[in-house]
Design a protein around this motif. Structure first.
Motif, PDB file in Angstrom:
ATOM      1  N   SER A  87       0.863  -1.182   0.000  1.00  0.00           N
ATOM      2  CA  SER A  87       0.000   0.000   0.000  1.00  0.00           C
ATOM      3  C   SER A  87       0.898   1.232   0.000  1.00  0.00           C
ATOM      4  O   SER A  87       1.707   1.408   0.913  1.00  0.00           O
ATOM      5  N   TRP A  88       0.755   2.067  -1.040  1.00  0.00           N
ATOM      6  CA  TRP A  88       1.602   3.245  -1.187  1.00  0.00           C
ATOM      7  C   TRP A  88       0.820   4.512  -0.803  1.00  0.00           C
ATOM      8  O   TRP A  88      -0.329   4.680  -1.203  1.00  0.00           O
ATOM      9  N   TYR A  89       1.479   5.402  -0.064  1.00  0.00           N
ATOM     10  CA  TYR A  89       0.932   6.704   0.302  1.00  0.00           C
ATOM     11  C   TYR A  89       1.966   7.748  -0.121  1.00  0.00           C
ATOM     12  O   TYR A  89       3.014   7.892   0.512  1.00  0.00           O
ATOM     13  N   GLU A  90       1.673   8.432  -1.223  1.00  0.00           N
ATOM     14  CA  GLU A  90       2.662   9.334  -1.810  1.00  0.00           C
ATOM     15  C   GLU A  90       2.235  10.798  -1.812  1.00  0.00           C
ATOM     16  O   GLU A  90       3.049  11.678  -2.075  1.00  0.00           O
ATOM     17  N   THR A  91       0.980  11.070  -1.527  1.00  0.00           N
ATOM     18  CA  THR A  91       0.518  12.443  -1.342  1.00  0.00           C
ATOM     19  C   THR A  91      -0.470  12.462  -0.183  1.00  0.00           C
ATOM     20  O   THR A  91      -0.987  11.412   0.240  1.00  0.00           O
ATOM     21  N   ALA A  92      -0.760  13.645   0.299  1.00  0.00           N
ATOM     22  CA  ALA A  92      -1.715  13.771   1.403  1.00  0.00           C
ATOM     23  C   ALA A  92      -3.095  13.251   1.021  1.00  0.00           C
ATOM     24  O   ALA A  92      -3.826  12.732   1.872  1.00  0.00           O
ATOM     25  N   SER A  93      -3.457  13.370  -0.257  1.00  0.00           N
ATOM     26  CA  SER A  93      -4.782  12.924  -0.680  1.00  0.00           C
ATOM     27  C   SER A  93      -4.936  11.410  -0.608  1.00  0.00           C
ATOM     28  O   SER A  93      -6.054  10.901  -0.681  1.00  0.00           O
ATOM     29  N   ASP A  94      -3.845  10.667  -0.468  1.00  0.00           N
ATOM     30  CA  ASP A  94      -3.922   9.211  -0.337  1.00  0.00           C
ATOM     31  C   ASP A  94      -4.311   8.774   1.075  1.00  0.00           C
ATOM     32  O   ASP A  94      -4.599   7.593   1.301  1.00  0.00           O
ATOM     33  N   ARG A 111       3.041  14.349   6.222  1.00  0.00           N
ATOM     34  CA  ARG A 111       2.337  15.340   7.039  1.00  0.00           C
ATOM     35  C   ARG A 111       0.951  14.830   7.428  1.00  0.00           C
ATOM     36  O   ARG A 111       0.551  14.895   8.596  1.00  0.00           O
ATOM     37  N   ALA A 112       0.230  14.318   6.455  1.00  0.00           N
ATOM     38  CA  ALA A 112      -1.130  13.834   6.711  1.00  0.00           C
ATOM     39  C   ALA A 112      -1.120  12.604   7.612  1.00  0.00           C
ATOM     40  O   ALA A 112      -1.989  12.448   8.488  1.00  0.00           O
ATOM     41  N   LEU A 113      -0.155  11.712   7.433  1.00  0.00           N
ATOM     42  CA  LEU A 113      -0.087  10.499   8.257  1.00  0.00           C
ATOM     43  C   LEU A 113       0.243  10.852   9.707  1.00  0.00           C
ATOM     44  O   LEU A 113      -0.294  10.232  10.637  1.00  0.00           O
ATOM     45  N   ALA A 114       1.114  11.837   9.913  1.00  0.00           N
ATOM     46  CA  ALA A 114       1.409  12.275  11.283  1.00  0.00           C
ATOM     47  C   ALA A 114       0.162  12.833  11.948  1.00  0.00           C
ATOM     48  O   ALA A 114      -0.104  12.581  13.133  1.00  0.00           O
ATOM     49  N   VAL A 115      -0.628  13.578  11.186  1.00  0.00           N
ATOM     50  CA  VAL A 115      -1.873  14.127  11.731  1.00  0.00           C
ATOM     51  C   VAL A 115      -2.855  13.001  12.058  1.00  0.00           C
ATOM     52  O   VAL A 115      -3.535  13.027  13.092  1.00  0.00           O
ATOM     53  N   LEU A 116      -2.947  12.013  11.175  1.00  0.00           N
ATOM     54  CA  LEU A 116      -3.848  10.885  11.409  1.00  0.00           C
ATOM     55  C   LEU A 116      -3.518  10.198  12.734  1.00  0.00           C
ATOM     56  O   LEU A 116      -4.415   9.903  13.538  1.00  0.00           O
ATOM     57  N   SER A 132       6.795  18.447  13.580  1.00  0.00           N
ATOM     58  CA  SER A 132       7.695  17.441  13.021  1.00  0.00           C
ATOM     59  C   SER A 132       9.037  18.081  12.717  1.00  0.00           C
ATOM     60  O   SER A 132       9.111  19.077  11.986  1.00  0.00           O
ATOM     61  N   CYS A 133      10.100  17.524  13.284  1.00  0.00           N
ATOM     62  CA  CYS A 133      11.436  18.114  13.189  1.00  0.00           C
ATOM     63  C   CYS A 133      12.356  17.190  12.412  1.00  0.00           C
ATOM     64  O   CYS A 133      13.046  16.337  12.994  1.00  0.00           O
ATOM     65  N   GLY A 134      12.347  17.330  11.103  1.00  0.00           N
ATOM     66  CA  GLY A 134      13.200  16.528  10.251  1.00  0.00           C
ATOM     67  C   GLY A 134      13.957  17.418   9.291  1.00  0.00           C
ATOM     68  O   GLY A 134      14.437  18.487   9.660  1.00  0.00           O
ATOM     69  N   THR A 135      14.081  16.974   8.027  1.00  0.00           N
ATOM     70  CA  THR A 135      14.709  17.816   7.010  1.00  0.00           C
ATOM     71  C   THR A 135      14.021  19.171   6.959  1.00  0.00           C
ATOM     72  O   THR A 135      14.657  20.218   6.870  1.00  0.00           O
TER      73      THR A 135
END
Length: 268
Positions: A87-94, A111-116, A132-135
């Protein structure tokens, strides 16, 4: 059924095994573009879990990616090992998440997965923020009913350090820690002071600007590779830090009750 969640970012990829109850095991961080390093972990897991020995125990994967070139390498890596159920999630709309944002099909799935995941942890009826503190440093807004309202994207700590190093003739590459001084008498300690405390100051200002209606103190959760040092410097020892928040969201989206709830939410 063996289940694996992978978060493929710009600076690294994180893999984790998913337990029967949906819990995420401690993740393994790998380079985002090194199939040889991936294979070493894959061989170890295959040996310990019996993965790939026959079709009945062939692993099922869920992958979040904001790195298309690395995603292409991972697709080839999985295909070469006979992994078909991905299962691929490549944009927030996924992501199966109610959202009131623009251009979700161009927004980052991470971003969307962190919110979920944060919405599932957040106390009912409270507004929330995900830092979220990454790149990049992102601050996501969550309404009281769990709707993603968008947020803020800013350069991360190491990205700023790289920019100073690469766009100047003599400044070295550093990765400052929370031990950075407030000012420096030399080049390196001056850079440490500016980079670390400048980033902390920016985060504080960005959080302070996230007013909600109705007003009230938002529930805040931190994640990402630099979360530990930045969260404590910004919010103190009581800061709520979840290192693998994106992987938690990925498990909810791909394997948990959130699956199949639709992906567009309130976005146009």
């Amino acid at each position: 059924m063996i289940r694996i969640a992978a978060d493929l970012g710009n600076s690294r990829m994180k893999w984790a095994l998913v337990g029967e109850s949906g819990t995420v095991s401690p993740s393994t961080a790998l380079p985002p573009d090194d199939p040889l390093a991936w294979d070493a972990i894959w061989q170890l897991w295959s040996k310990n879990l019996g993965a790939g020995a026959d079709d009945s125990i062939r692993p099922r994967w869920a992958v979040a990616s904001v790195n298309p070139p690395a995603a292409a390498k991972l697709r080839a890596f999985l295909a070469a090992r006979g992994i078909e159920e991905v299962s691929w999630y490549e944009t927030a709309s996924d992501v199966p998440l109610p959202m009131d944002v623009e251009d979700a099909n161009q927004g980052g799935a991470d971003r969307a997965l962190a919110v979920l995941a944060a919405a599932a942890r957040k106390p009912a009826g409270r507004t929330g923020l995900v830092v979220s503190c990454g790149t990049a440093i992102t601050i996501e807004r969550i309404g009281a009913e769990g709707v993603w309202l968008g947020g803020v994207i800013a350069p991360g700590l190491f990205l700023c350090a790289r920019a100073l190093h690469m766009l100047t003739a003599q400044l070295p590459l550093i990765h400052p820690s929370a031990a950075a001084p407030s000012w420096g008498r030399g080049t390196i300690d001056s850079m440490e002071a500016g980079l670390f405390w400048g980033t902390v100051g920016a985060i504080k200002e960005l959080i302070a600007r996230q007013a909600f209606d109705p007003p009230g103190e938002p529930w805040i959760v931190w994640t990402g590779g630099d979360a530990d040092r930045l969260a404590r410097a910004t919010s103190g020892e009581a800061a709520r830090i979840v290192p693998d928040l994106v992987l938690e969201g990925l498990v909810l989206a791909a394997f948990g009750p959130a699956r199949g709830q639709g992906t567009r939410g309130l976005s146009p």
